[in-house]
Each structure stands twice: as structure tokens, then as C-alpha cells.
Design a protein around this motif. Structure first.
Motif, PDB file in Angstrom:
ATOM      1  N   ARG A 127       0.841  -1.173  -0.070  1.00  0.00           N
ATOM      2  CA  ARG A 127      -0.051   0.021  -0.148  1.00  0.00           C
ATOM      3  C   ARG A 127       0.877   1.341  -0.087  1.00  0.00           C
ATOM      4  NH1 ARG A 127      -2.901  -3.759   2.523  1.00  0.00           N
ATOM      5  NH2 ARG A 127      -2.392  -3.536   4.699  1.00  0.00           N
ATOM      6  N   GLY A 128       1.983   1.308   0.794  1.00  0.00           N
ATOM      7  CA  GLY A 128       2.716   2.346   0.829  1.00  0.00           C
ATOM      8  C   GLY A 128       3.399   2.699  -0.500  1.00  0.00           C
ATOM      9  N   HIS A 129       3.932   1.647  -1.205  1.00  0.00           N
ATOM     10  CA  HIS A 129       4.503   1.960  -2.666  1.00  0.00           C
ATOM     11  C   HIS A 129       3.623   2.351  -3.668  1.00  0.00           C
ATOM     12  CE1 HIS A 129       8.714   1.158  -2.158  1.00  0.00           C
ATOM     13  NE2 HIS A 129       8.398   0.038  -1.579  1.00  0.00           N
ATOM     14  N   LEU A 130       2.361   1.697  -3.419  1.00  0.00           N
ATOM     15  CA  LEU A 130       1.179   2.285  -4.540  1.00  0.00           C
ATOM     16  C   LEU A 130       0.869   3.760  -4.201  1.00  0.00           C
ATOM     17  CD1 LEU A 130      -1.154  -0.774  -4.587  1.00  0.00           C
ATOM     18  CD2 LEU A 130      -0.021   0.269  -6.381  1.00  0.00           C
ATOM     19  N   GLN A 131       0.957   4.205  -2.871  1.00  0.00           N
ATOM     20  CA  GLN A 131       0.540   5.531  -2.519  1.00  0.00           C
ATOM     21  C   GLN A 131       1.909   6.365  -3.280  1.00  0.00           C
ATOM     22  OE1 GLN A 131      -1.982   7.157  -1.082  1.00  0.00           O
ATOM     23  NE2 GLN A 131      -0.998   9.302  -1.858  1.00  0.00           N
ATOM     24  N   HIS A 132       2.970   6.026  -3.069  1.00  0.00           N
ATOM     25  CA  HIS A 132       4.254   6.550  -3.788  1.00  0.00           C
ATOM     26  C   HIS A 132       3.753   6.727  -5.420  1.00  0.00           C
ATOM     27  CE1 HIS A 132       6.952   4.908  -0.705  1.00  0.00           C
ATOM     28  NE2 HIS A 132       6.274   5.804  -0.256  1.00  0.00           N
ATOM     29  N   VAL A 133       3.217   5.670  -6.040  1.00  0.00           N
ATOM     30  CA  VAL A 133       2.979   5.666  -7.353  1.00  0.00           C
ATOM     31  C   VAL A 133       1.638   6.979  -7.632  1.00  0.00           C
ATOM     32  CG1 VAL A 133       1.391   4.632  -9.047  1.00  0.00           C
ATOM     33  CG2 VAL A 133       3.142   3.360  -7.954  1.00  0.00           C
ATOM     34  N   VAL A 134       0.609   7.260  -6.749  1.00  0.00           N
ATOM     35  CA  VAL A 134      -0.168   8.147  -6.708  1.00  0.00           C
ATOM     36  C   VAL A 134       0.457   9.610  -6.554  1.00  0.00           C
ATOM     37  CG1 VAL A 134      -2.119   9.171  -5.354  1.00  0.00           C
ATOM     38  CG2 VAL A 134      -2.150   6.513  -5.801  1.00  0.00           C
ATOM     39  N   ASN A 135       1.388   9.685  -5.379  1.00  0.00           N
ATOM     40  CA  ASN A 135       2.037  10.909  -5.393  1.00  0.00           C
ATOM     41  C   ASN A 135       2.767  11.312  -6.764  1.00  0.00           C
ATOM     42  OD1 ASN A 135       1.099  11.060  -2.826  1.00  0.00           O
ATOM     43  ND2 ASN A 135       3.141  10.682  -2.001  1.00  0.00           N
ATOM     44  N   CYS A 136       3.390  10.270  -7.392  1.00  0.00           N
ATOM     45  CA  CYS A 136       4.132  10.693  -8.600  1.00  0.00           C
ATOM     46  C   CYS A 136       3.149  11.003  -9.663  1.00  0.00           C
ATOM     47  CB  CYS A 136       4.670   9.419  -9.023  1.00  0.00           C
ATOM     48  SG  CYS A 136       6.448   9.268  -8.318  1.00  0.00           S
ATOM     49  N   LEU A 137       1.974  10.599  -9.726  1.00  0.00           N
ATOM     50  CA  LEU A 137       1.022  10.863 -10.699  1.00  0.00           C
ATOM     51  C   LEU A 137       0.318  12.250 -10.745  1.00  0.00           C
ATOM     52  CD1 LEU A 137      -0.362   7.203 -11.609  1.00  0.00           C
ATOM     53  CD2 LEU A 137       1.395   8.489 -12.638  1.00  0.00           C
ATOM     54  N   VAL A 138      -0.200  12.479  -9.264  1.00  0.00           N
ATOM     55  CA  VAL A 138      -0.858  13.683  -9.071  1.00  0.00           C
ATOM     56  C   VAL A 138       0.086  14.793  -8.679  1.00  0.00           C
ATOM     57  CG1 VAL A 138      -2.913  12.245  -8.445  1.00  0.00           C
ATOM     58  CG2 VAL A 138      -1.357  13.085  -6.598  1.00  0.00           C
ATOM     59  N   GLY A 139       1.011  14.637  -8.243  1.00  0.00           N
ATOM     60  CA  GLY A 139       2.006  15.675  -7.607  1.00  0.00           C
ATOM     61  C   GLY A 139       1.811  16.251  -6.492  1.00  0.00           C
ATOM     62  N   PRO A 140       2.272  16.953  -5.580  1.00  0.00           N
ATOM     63  CA  PRO A 140       2.378  17.837  -4.393  1.00  0.00           C
ATOM     64  C   PRO A 140       0.905  18.433  -4.429  1.00  0.00           C
ATOM     65  CG  PRO A 140       4.339  17.959  -5.170  1.00  0.00           C
ATOM     66  CD  PRO A 140       3.738  17.561  -6.328  1.00  0.00           C
ATOM     67  N   ALA A 141       0.475  18.953  -5.462  1.00  0.00           N
ATOM     68  CA  ALA A 141      -0.821  20.079  -5.286  1.00  0.00           C
ATOM     69  C   ALA A 141      -2.030  19.156  -5.837  1.00  0.00           C
ATOM     70  CB  ALA A 141      -0.789  21.286  -6.341  1.00  0.00           C
ATOM     71  N   GLY A 142      -1.911  17.918  -6.239  1.00  0.00           N
ATOM     72  CA  GLY A 142      -3.188  16.903  -6.829  1.00  0.00           C
ATOM     73  C   GLY A 142      -3.745  16.282  -5.872  1.00  0.00           C
TER      74      GLY A 142
END
Length: 133
Positions: A53-68
Motif C-alpha cells: 500500500r505504501g508503494h502504491l501511494q508513492h505511485v499516486v504521489n508521482c502521478l498527481v504531484g504535491p498539489a494534486g
């Protein structure tokens, strides 16, 4: 004459600032997608469900960016300094595929069943790896 020199110096300074800022303003969507795909792979291979789950959240963070939407500042942002999020930085024709991968990553990160979360991670990695940016 003094006004001309001052105006010229101001113009040159403005151009230098613009030239210096432009590369920072443009994100590298290709690099962010590759980083997201790598973390989806790490999620798929993780033995511990929490790491999946943590690495999948990293994926989300990369795709949406800090303001996403869905960015979790409590989690790592492996795409830090690569841009504003792959979806924001990508060419318009790549956005639907990135949004589909984002949906899979979010579903996997929210999944309580570790096997199903890993399946989402595999699907996310496959989708991101197929993107040619």
C-alpha cells in the motif's frame, strides 16, 4: 542615454530570469511515469501488505504531484524535483492512460486484501510501462 542602458539592463535581467526559470517550470513526465512504474513494481514484489500500500501511494504521489488530489504528504514523494505530477506534466493525449493507472493505484492502496492490492500493483505497473512518452 542612461535610460537606454538601464532599460537594456532590466530587459536582459528579465530574460535571464525567464530563461533560468523555464526549465524548472517544465516537469519531466517521462521520468515521473518511470518512477511511478518502478514503485508499482516494488508494490507488486513487497512481502509486507503495508509496503504494498505504501508503494502504491508513492505511485499516486508521482502521478498527481504535491498539489494534486490524493497526494499524501505523510508518504514519500519519489518524484520530488521531477515536476508537478506526471498527469499535470504529460501531453494531453497521455492523460487518459495516466488517469486509468492512477485509478488502479488508488484502488490497490485502499485494498485491504494484500493479494488483490498486489494484483492492482501489477496492473498499474503494466499500464505505466506501456506508456510511451
Amino acid at each position: 542615454m542612461i535610460r537606454i542602458h538601464v532599460l537594456s539592463a532590466a530587459f536582459i535581467a528579465a530574460v535571464m530570469v525567464l530563461v533560468g526559470v523555464s526549465p524548472v517550470m517544465a516537469g519531466d513526465a517521462r521520468q515521473q511515469v518511470a518512477t511511478a512504474a518502478a514503485h508499482a513494481g516494488m508494490a507488486a514484489a513487497a512481502a509486507d501488505d503495508k509496503m504494498v500500500r505504501g508503494h502504491l501511494q508513492h505511485v499516486v504521489n508521482c502521478l498527481v504531484g504535491p498539489a494534486g488530489e490524493g497526494f499524501d504528504a505523510a508518504q514519500a514523494n519519489p518524484c520530488k524535483d521531477q515536476g508537478f505530477g506526471a498527469i499535470q506534466d504529460a501531453p494531453m493525449d497521455k492523460i487518459p492512460a495516466l488517469q486509468a493507472a492512477l485509478k488502479m493505484a488508488r484502488e490497490g492502496a485502499a485494498e485491504s486484501d494484500g493479494v488483490k492490492a498486489r494484483e492492482k500493483a501489477v496492473a498499474t505497473q503494466s499500464a505505466l510501462s506501456k506508456l510511451s512518452m
